[in-house]
Enzyme design. Structure first.
Site, PDB file in Angstrom:
ATOM      1  N   LYS A 287     -20.247  18.953  15.696  1.00  0.00           N
ATOM      2  CA  LYS A 287     -19.878  18.444  17.020  1.00  0.00           C
ATOM      3  C   LYS A 287     -18.375  18.616  17.170  1.00  0.00           C
ATOM      4  O   LYS A 287     -17.593  18.081  16.374  1.00  0.00           O
ATOM      5  CB  LYS A 287     -20.262  16.971  17.150  1.00  0.00           C
ATOM      6  CG  LYS A 287     -19.776  16.380  18.475  1.00  0.00           C
ATOM      7  CD  LYS A 287     -20.323  14.986  18.695  1.00  0.00           C
ATOM      8  CE  LYS A 287     -19.822  14.414  20.015  1.00  0.00           C
ATOM      9  NZ  LYS A 287     -20.350  13.058  20.266  1.00  0.00           N
ATOM     10  N   LYS A 340     -22.950  21.276  19.083  1.00  0.00           N
ATOM     11  CA  LYS A 340     -22.525  20.771  20.387  1.00  0.00           C
ATOM     12  C   LYS A 340     -21.063  21.060  20.608  1.00  0.00           C
ATOM     13  O   LYS A 340     -20.287  20.818  19.693  1.00  0.00           O
ATOM     14  CB  LYS A 340     -22.774  19.258  20.392  1.00  0.00           C
ATOM     15  CG  LYS A 340     -22.288  18.526  21.595  1.00  0.00           C
ATOM     16  CD  LYS A 340     -22.612  17.053  21.441  1.00  0.00           C
ATOM     17  CE  LYS A 340     -22.083  16.287  22.616  1.00  0.00           C
ATOM     18  NZ  LYS A 340     -22.267  14.861  22.451  1.00  0.00           N
TER      19      LYS A 340
HETATM   20  C1  PBG Z   1     -20.721  10.147  22.183  1.00  0.00           C
HETATM   21  C2  PBG Z   1     -21.397  11.280  22.860  1.00  0.00           C
HETATM   22  C3  PBG Z   1     -20.747  12.160  23.729  1.00  0.00           C
HETATM   23  C4  PBG Z   1     -21.709  13.045  24.208  1.00  0.00           C
HETATM   24  C5  PBG Z   1     -22.921  12.690  23.613  1.00  0.00           C
HETATM   25  N1  PBG Z   1     -22.710  11.597  22.758  1.00  0.00           N
HETATM   26  C6  PBG Z   1     -19.347  12.203  24.201  1.00  0.00           C
HETATM   27  C7  PBG Z   1     -18.257  12.213  23.247  1.00  0.00           C
HETATM   28  O1  PBG Z   1     -18.396  12.558  22.077  1.00  0.00           O
HETATM   29  O2  PBG Z   1     -17.160  11.850  23.671  1.00  0.00           O
HETATM   30  C8  PBG Z   1     -21.403  14.139  25.172  1.00  0.00           C
HETATM   31  C9  PBG Z   1     -22.547  14.718  25.893  1.00  0.00           C
HETATM   32  C10 PBG Z   1     -22.176  15.519  27.071  1.00  0.00           C
HETATM   33  O3  PBG Z   1     -20.999  15.794  27.365  1.00  0.00           O
HETATM   34  O4  PBG Z   1     -23.109  15.929  27.762  1.00  0.00           O
HETATM   35  N2  PBG Z   1     -21.174   9.727  20.990  1.00  0.00           N
END
Ligand code: PBG
Length: 420
Positions: A287, A340
């Site tokens: 991520k 991601k």
């Molecule tokens: C937070 C989380 C995020 C997303 C999913 N879980 C945002 C972040 O890490 O700040 C982002 C998903 C998206 O942008 O569609 N745990």
């Protein structure tokens, strides 16, 4: 439920096989053309062209053949090029890759990647309210009331073959604390919603998000020390309680998106200790600290109060580092590895695909969704085509499942529901 599986190329091929078997039996049979074949053929106008060539029905052709009258070879006419086309000698080429692309049937036969609604997971934003509130930065997405709008959305999604959902709660500010304890309140919004959904739709797959940010007054995924450091092991302790609480409510797959070290192993142990050996873990393995999450943070009002997430999420410049995370998550017992964002990180999806036998998930995040939506609204691109292409490309890169806000819209297209 729609029989959406029929739209995979594999099944389309099956339908054609059946068709030719009937033809060679030489018995006139009433033929309902298979829906799967109709899908691509009619859109290309190919079916109409085949019929027009002889102007006779298939039954008439079969009767002629039985009587020994076989059609002559097509005349050797060559369609005329436009005047001014240079007259040349054909290139001396043994290989002409265009031969395999010259008709819809050939293209369908050689299509390497397919996508079905079963590959899609729909992320849903939920809140305590009764109304569905539109999310400004994500046209078409809403914060759904957990008792009404949510059930309706799940109903419509199942109808087109989407049976997997991941829940993201919008938590009232009053419940946010520095240690995010609301995350493991068994009567909190997420566990309550899971119980309601499982009661109404026992066959759906519920994924949950494991991270503290929706519950953190600091807007971070972990506990923040006074010097700004995100505390790893203390956060993992909270995440374990969160995951167990979600499992207790009936979650099928818990999905740590926090990027703390060692959380997969710790969550596995915590789940097993409580008897949840069958609850899976989808780990956000790679991520990245990405700007593509902007609209999501607006949706949940979960922007970090200070700083950024670069001490836990990965540097977008890094590739090899994803292998370190992959090895750790595999060893710690992850069941699914997630990358991601999606489209800007196709190389990482392929990297994980080639280095792990586990299923790979890709998350087409909020910023990717909103860019496609915006391009469509401004008439700069064809929203539906770009949506379908982006999802297919994520599959081609190696994703088994795709988390996407387009899940229901895309499944609609795959089912033919959007066709006139
Ligand atoms: C937070 C989380 C995020 C997303 C999913 N879980 C945002 C972040 O890490 O700040 C982002 C998903 C998206 O942008 O569609 N745990």
């Amino acid at each position: 439920m729609a029989s959406t599986v029929a739209f995979t190329p594999a099944v389309a091929v099956g339908a054609n096989v059946q068709h030719s078997r009937r033809t060679s039996s030489l018995r006139p049979v009433p033929r309902a053309r298979p829906v799967a074949a109709r899908g691509s053929a009619e859109r290309d106008g190919a079916a109409a062209a085949v019929q027009a060539r002889s102007g006779r029905t298939i039954e008439e052709c079969e009767a002629d053949a039985v009587a020994g009258k076989f059609p002559a070879a097509p005349p050797p006419t060559r369609p005329q090029p436009p005047s001014g086309t240079p007259e040349i000698r054909p290139l001396d080429m043994a290989k002409r890759p265009r031969r395999n692309r010259r008709s819809p049937a050939l293209r369908a036969a050689f299509q390497e990647t397919s996508i079905t609604p079963a590959n899609l997971v729909l992320p849903l934003f939920i809140h305590e309210g009764e109304e569905d509130t539109p999310i400004g930065a994500m046209p078409g997405c809403f914060r759904l009331g957990w008792r009404h709008g949510l059930l309706e959305e799940v109903y419509k999604s199942r109808d087109v073959g989407v049976n997997s959902f991941v829940l993201f709660p919008k938590v009232p500010d009053g419940l946010k604390t520095q240690t995010g304890d609301e995350a493991y309140n068994d009567n909190g919004l997420v566990p309550r919603t899971i119980r309601l959904l499982k009661d109404k739709y026992p066959d759906i797959v519920i994924y949950t998000d494991v991270a503290l940010d929706p519950y953190s007054s600091d807007g971070h995924d972990g506990i923040v020390r006074e010097d700004g450091v995100i505390m790893n092991d203390e956060t993992v302790h909270q995440l374990c309680k969160q995951a167990v609480s979600q499992a207790r409510a009936g979650a099928d797959v818990v999905s740590p998106s926090d990027m703390m070290d060692g959380r997969v192993g710790a969550i596995r142990a915590a789940l097993d200790a409580e008897g949840f050996n069958d609850v899976s873990i989808m780990s956000y393995t790679a991520k990245y600290a990405s700007s593509f999450y902007g609209p999501f943070r607006e949706a949940l009002d979960s922007n970090p109060r200070f700083g950024d997430k670069k001490t836990y999420q990965m540097n977008p410049a890094n590739y090899r580092e994803a292998l370190i995370e992959t090895a750790a998550d595999e060893a710690e017992g992850a069941d699914i590895l997630l990358v991601k964002p999606g489209l800007p990180y196709l190389d990482i999806i392929r990297l994980l695909r080639d280095n792990s036998a586990l299923p790979i998930a890709a998350y087409q995040v909020s910023g990717e969704y909103s860019m496609i939506k915006a391009g469509g609204v401004l008439k700069m691109v064809d929203e539906e085509k770009v949506m379908m292409e982006s999802l297919l490309c994520l599959r081609r890169a190696g994703a088994d499942i795709i988390l996407t806000y387009f899940a229901r819209q895309a499944a609609n297209v795959l089912c033919g529901a959007n066709r006139p």
